[in-house]
Motif scaffolding. Sequence first.
Motif, short mmCIF file in Angstrom:
data_model
loop_
_atom_site.label_atom_id
_atom_site.label_comp_id
_atom_site.label_asym_id
_atom_site.label_seq_id
_atom_site.Cartn_x
_atom_site.Cartn_y
_atom_site.Cartn_z
N GLU A 1 60.08 -19.99 56.77
CA GLU A 1 61.22 -20.21 57.67
C GLU A 1 62.11 -18.98 57.76
N TRP A 2 62.32 -18.26 56.64
CA TRP A 2 63.18 -17.09 56.66
C TRP A 2 62.62 -16.03 57.61
N ALA A 3 61.29 -15.91 57.69
CA ALA A 3 60.69 -14.93 58.58
C ALA A 3 60.91 -15.31 60.04
N ARG A 4 60.84 -16.62 60.33
CA ARG A 4 61.11 -17.08 61.71
C ARG A 4 62.55 -16.79 62.10
N VAL A 5 63.48 -17.03 61.17
CA VAL A 5 64.90 -16.79 61.45
C VAL A 5 65.15 -15.30 61.67
N VAL A 6 64.66 -14.47 60.76
CA VAL A 6 64.90 -13.03 60.87
C VAL A 6 64.28 -12.46 62.13
N CYS A 7 63.04 -12.83 62.42
CA CYS A 7 62.38 -12.27 63.60
C CYS A 7 62.92 -12.85 64.91
N GLY A 8 63.11 -14.15 64.96
CA GLY A 8 63.58 -14.78 66.19
C GLY A 8 64.99 -14.37 66.55
N TYR A 9 65.89 -14.51 65.60
CA TYR A 9 67.28 -14.14 65.86
C TYR A 9 67.45 -12.62 65.87
N GLY A 10 66.70 -11.93 65.01
CA GLY A 10 66.78 -10.47 64.97
C GLY A 10 66.34 -9.84 66.27
N LEU A 11 65.32 -10.41 66.89
CA LEU A 11 64.88 -9.91 68.19
C LEU A 11 66.00 -10.01 69.22
N ALA A 12 66.68 -11.14 69.22
CA ALA A 12 67.79 -11.31 70.16
C ALA A 12 68.88 -10.27 69.90
N ALA A 13 69.21 -10.03 68.63
CA ALA A 13 70.25 -9.05 68.31
C ALA A 13 69.85 -7.65 68.77
N VAL A 14 68.60 -7.27 68.55
CA VAL A 14 68.13 -5.95 68.96
C VAL A 14 68.15 -5.83 70.49
N VAL A 15 67.74 -6.88 71.18
CA VAL A 15 67.74 -6.85 72.64
C VAL A 15 69.16 -6.72 73.18
N TYR A 16 70.10 -7.49 72.61
CA TYR A 16 71.49 -7.37 73.04
C TYR A 16 72.02 -5.96 72.82
#
Length: 96
Positions: free
Chosen positions: A67-82
């Motif tokens: 689950e931690w990998a899903r959170v980091v990658c999913g939300y992290g992708l959004a942060a990087v895109v923003y």
Amino acid sequence: MATQRVRTAPLALGIAVVADVAAAIIGLWILLYLLDANPQNDLVNVSHDISRWLATWSHDLFTFDKEWARVVCGYGLAAVVYLALGNLIANRVRRF
């Protein structure tokens, strides 16, 4: 041409600040999640709610087993895109 840049500078700054704040809120949520912050805390709830709204398009994009990998990658992708898109747009507006 210089007066045109003076007029667009506040708009460019506003775009960059909004993008940076959005990425910071998402980053805060990732950090709080990884540190196993108390889910009953108001700061944790607010940061999660805002992050989930900001990352609606990416928070469940990945299907890792952990689950931690899903959170980091999913939300992290959004942060990087923003960050990337917001600052790219701000730079384009600044040059206009």
